[in-house]
Design an enzyme around this catalytic site. Sequence first.
Site, mmCIF file in Angstrom:
data_model
loop_
_atom_site.group_PDB
_atom_site.id
_atom_site.type_symbol
_atom_site.label_atom_id
_atom_site.label_comp_id
_atom_site.label_asym_id
_atom_site.label_seq_id
_atom_site.Cartn_x
_atom_site.Cartn_y
_atom_site.Cartn_z
ATOM 1 N N ARG A 1 -1.024 -9.390 12.900
ATOM 2 C CA ARG A 1 -1.624 -8.357 12.030
ATOM 3 C C ARG A 1 -2.444 -9.006 10.917
ATOM 4 O O ARG A 1 -3.514 -8.501 10.550
ATOM 5 C CB ARG A 1 -0.521 -7.472 11.443
ATOM 6 C CG ARG A 1 0.047 -6.493 12.470
ATOM 7 C CD ARG A 1 1.474 -6.064 12.144
ATOM 8 N NE ARG A 1 1.582 -5.345 10.885
ATOM 9 C CZ ARG A 1 2.745 -5.111 10.275
ATOM 10 N NH1 ARG A 1 3.873 -5.517 10.815
ATOM 11 N NH2 ARG A 1 2.769 -4.452 9.135
ATOM 12 N N LYS B 1 0.839 -1.217 0.000
ATOM 13 C CA LYS B 1 0.000 0.000 0.000
ATOM 14 C C LYS B 1 0.868 1.260 0.000
ATOM 15 O O LYS B 1 0.705 2.132 -0.848
ATOM 16 C CB LYS B 1 -0.934 0.017 1.233
ATOM 17 C CG LYS B 1 -1.883 -1.165 1.307
ATOM 18 C CD LYS B 1 -2.821 -1.074 2.497
ATOM 19 C CE LYS B 1 -2.145 -1.274 3.844
ATOM 20 N NZ LYS B 1 -1.582 -2.625 4.055
ATOM 21 N N ARG C 1 11.586 -5.245 5.175
ATOM 22 C CA ARG C 1 11.272 -3.817 4.991
ATOM 23 C C ARG C 1 12.182 -2.931 5.853
ATOM 24 O O ARG C 1 12.456 -3.231 7.006
ATOM 25 C CB ARG C 1 9.819 -3.527 5.356
ATOM 26 C CG ARG C 1 9.565 -2.005 5.425
ATOM 27 C CD ARG C 1 8.137 -1.621 5.452
ATOM 28 N NE ARG C 1 7.350 -2.384 6.388
ATOM 29 C CZ ARG C 1 6.029 -2.431 6.368
ATOM 30 N NH1 ARG C 1 5.368 -1.766 5.454
ATOM 31 N NH2 ARG C 1 5.383 -3.146 7.254
ATOM 32 N N ARG D 1 -10.783 0.022 8.301
ATOM 33 C CA ARG D 1 -10.419 -1.380 8.516
ATOM 34 C C ARG D 1 -11.519 -2.144 9.227
ATOM 35 O O ARG D 1 -11.309 -3.277 9.659
ATOM 36 C CB ARG D 1 -9.160 -1.473 9.359
ATOM 37 C CG ARG D 1 -7.960 -1.045 8.575
ATOM 38 C CD ARG D 1 -6.699 -1.490 9.229
ATOM 39 N NE ARG D 1 -5.646 -0.656 8.719
ATOM 40 C CZ ARG D 1 -4.421 -1.055 8.491
ATOM 41 N NH1 ARG D 1 -4.063 -2.270 8.757
ATOM 42 N NH2 ARG D 1 -3.536 -0.223 8.012
HETATM 43 P P1 AP5 Z 1 4.730 -1.495 1.933
HETATM 44 O O1 AP5 Z 1 4.437 -0.693 0.721
HETATM 45 O O2 AP5 Z 1 5.417 -0.847 3.069
HETATM 46 O O3 AP5 Z 1 3.393 -2.281 2.406
HETATM 47 P P2 AP5 Z 1 2.089 -1.775 3.163
HETATM 48 O O4 AP5 Z 1 0.932 -2.476 2.544
HETATM 49 O O5 AP5 Z 1 2.059 -0.291 3.218
HETATM 50 O O6 AP5 Z 1 2.365 -2.441 4.583
HETATM 51 P P3 AP5 Z 1 2.082 -1.997 6.067
HETATM 52 O O7 AP5 Z 1 2.836 -2.982 6.895
HETATM 53 O O8 AP5 Z 1 2.398 -0.562 6.275
HETATM 54 O O9 AP5 Z 1 0.590 -2.264 6.241
HETATM 55 P P4 AP5 Z 1 -0.141 -2.510 7.571
HETATM 56 O O10 AP5 Z 1 -1.534 -2.430 7.122
HETATM 57 O O11 AP5 Z 1 0.259 -3.737 8.289
HETATM 58 O O12 AP5 Z 1 0.419 -1.345 8.509
HETATM 59 P P5 AP5 Z 1 -0.131 0.087 8.899
HETATM 60 O O13 AP5 Z 1 1.016 0.968 9.106
HETATM 61 O O14 AP5 Z 1 -1.207 0.526 8.001
HETATM 62 O O15 AP5 Z 1 5.588 -2.756 1.445
HETATM 63 C C1 AP5 Z 1 6.083 -3.707 2.345
HETATM 64 C C2 AP5 Z 1 7.505 -4.156 1.906
HETATM 65 O O16 AP5 Z 1 7.431 -4.826 0.655
HETATM 66 C C3 AP5 Z 1 8.473 -2.997 1.705
HETATM 67 O O17 AP5 Z 1 9.752 -3.382 2.136
HETATM 68 C C4 AP5 Z 1 8.463 -2.768 0.186
HETATM 69 O O18 AP5 Z 1 9.686 -2.246 -0.295
HETATM 70 C C5 AP5 Z 1 8.200 -4.180 -0.335
HETATM 71 N N1 AP5 Z 1 7.407 -4.164 -1.561
HETATM 72 C C6 AP5 Z 1 6.323 -3.381 -1.851
HETATM 73 N N2 AP5 Z 1 5.854 -3.667 -3.086
HETATM 74 C C7 AP5 Z 1 6.654 -4.656 -3.579
HETATM 75 C C8 AP5 Z 1 6.665 -5.385 -4.813
HETATM 76 N N3 AP5 Z 1 5.749 -5.148 -5.764
HETATM 77 N N4 AP5 Z 1 7.612 -6.346 -4.979
HETATM 78 C C9 AP5 Z 1 8.540 -6.581 -3.999
HETATM 79 N N5 AP5 Z 1 8.575 -5.934 -2.821
HETATM 80 C C10 AP5 Z 1 7.643 -4.978 -2.619
HETATM 81 O O19 AP5 Z 1 -0.800 -0.245 10.329
HETATM 82 C C11 AP5 Z 1 -0.005 -0.583 11.437
HETATM 83 C C12 AP5 Z 1 -0.874 -0.786 12.662
HETATM 84 O O20 AP5 Z 1 -1.577 0.443 12.969
HETATM 85 C C13 AP5 Z 1 -1.993 -1.834 12.540
HETATM 86 O O21 AP5 Z 1 -1.514 -3.120 12.846
HETATM 87 C C14 AP5 Z 1 -3.016 -1.322 13.564
HETATM 88 O O22 AP5 Z 1 -2.628 -1.682 14.854
HETATM 89 C C15 AP5 Z 1 -2.894 0.189 13.427
HETATM 90 N N6 AP5 Z 1 -3.864 0.735 12.463
HETATM 91 C C16 AP5 Z 1 -3.603 1.189 11.210
HETATM 92 N N7 AP5 Z 1 -4.727 1.608 10.590
HETATM 93 C C17 AP5 Z 1 -5.742 1.417 11.495
HETATM 94 C C18 AP5 Z 1 -7.150 1.619 11.437
HETATM 95 N N8 AP5 Z 1 -7.763 2.110 10.351
HETATM 96 N N9 AP5 Z 1 -7.872 1.310 12.538
HETATM 97 C C19 AP5 Z 1 -7.286 0.809 13.650
HETATM 98 N N10 AP5 Z 1 -5.956 0.564 13.758
HETATM 99 C C20 AP5 Z 1 -5.190 0.867 12.685
#
Ligand code: AP5
Length: 222
Positions: free
Chosen positions: A169, A18, A129, A94
Amino acid sequence: RKKEPLRIMISGAPASGKGTQCELITQKYGLVHIAAGDLLRAEIAAGSENGKQAKEYMDKGKLVPNEIVVTMVKERLNGPDSCEKGWLLDGYPRSSSQAIALKEFGFQPDLFILLEVPEEILVERVVGRRLDPITGKIYHLKYSPPETEEIASRVTQRFDDTEEKVKLRLQTHHQNVEAVLSMYEDITVKVNGIGSKQEVFAQIDGALTQLLEQKQEKLGTV
Ligand code: AP5
């Protein structure tokens, strides 16, 4: 001719790409990127009361309570930049209650992008990552390594990016994803998230170009 800004949501499992796609989308389309996870990590870094509470949930891979998340996201969506340039909402909603709250506030997206990536790939993406604390750019040790030695020496790892925590997660994601999807079925575009980041972006770019054309046509006929 008058231009109407785009309003996009992007969703997908942890590490489905994402944030990476959001970098590419904002570069081309100039939307305001609003990432729920980034907003929460900023609260933690600032040492606020909300941040302290949020960290407890994030450590367990659970959803942070709506009392904290909903207002935070709403305020960013209401910002003058988001209203003017359009927004790209990442990692929100979410749960169905978050989706309902958004609707009640009057925020209706044009498109809901769902990144689809199989689970075995997600774990590898998470543990490899790295983040640049200065530019905020997302790297991967194998798939997207830092461009210079200097960047490589300063990249950091997220506290919830361990194999153990990503499993929690993922569980949370599976519990909630269907309810959210069912609310946006008619505007959902499913994107295969397995290829290179440019290949994935090409699919999203195609969908956004088409959407912009449709919006322009509609405006033209009014
Ligand atoms: P990356 O682009 O960083 O992936 P991402 O989908 O953004 O992953 P996140 O881990 O940030 O998502 P998440 O939903 O778990 O975390 P969030 O911060 O939202 O890519 C990942 C890796 O892969 C990178 O190293 C990248 O280089 C590589 N990559 C990307 N594309 C690639 C490709 N095509 N090929 C190869 N490699 C690739 O949430 C964190 C926490 O916050 C949650 O657990 C929750 O506790 C809380 N939270 C967040 N939103 C809410 C909400 N709405 N409500 C309640 N709690 C929430």
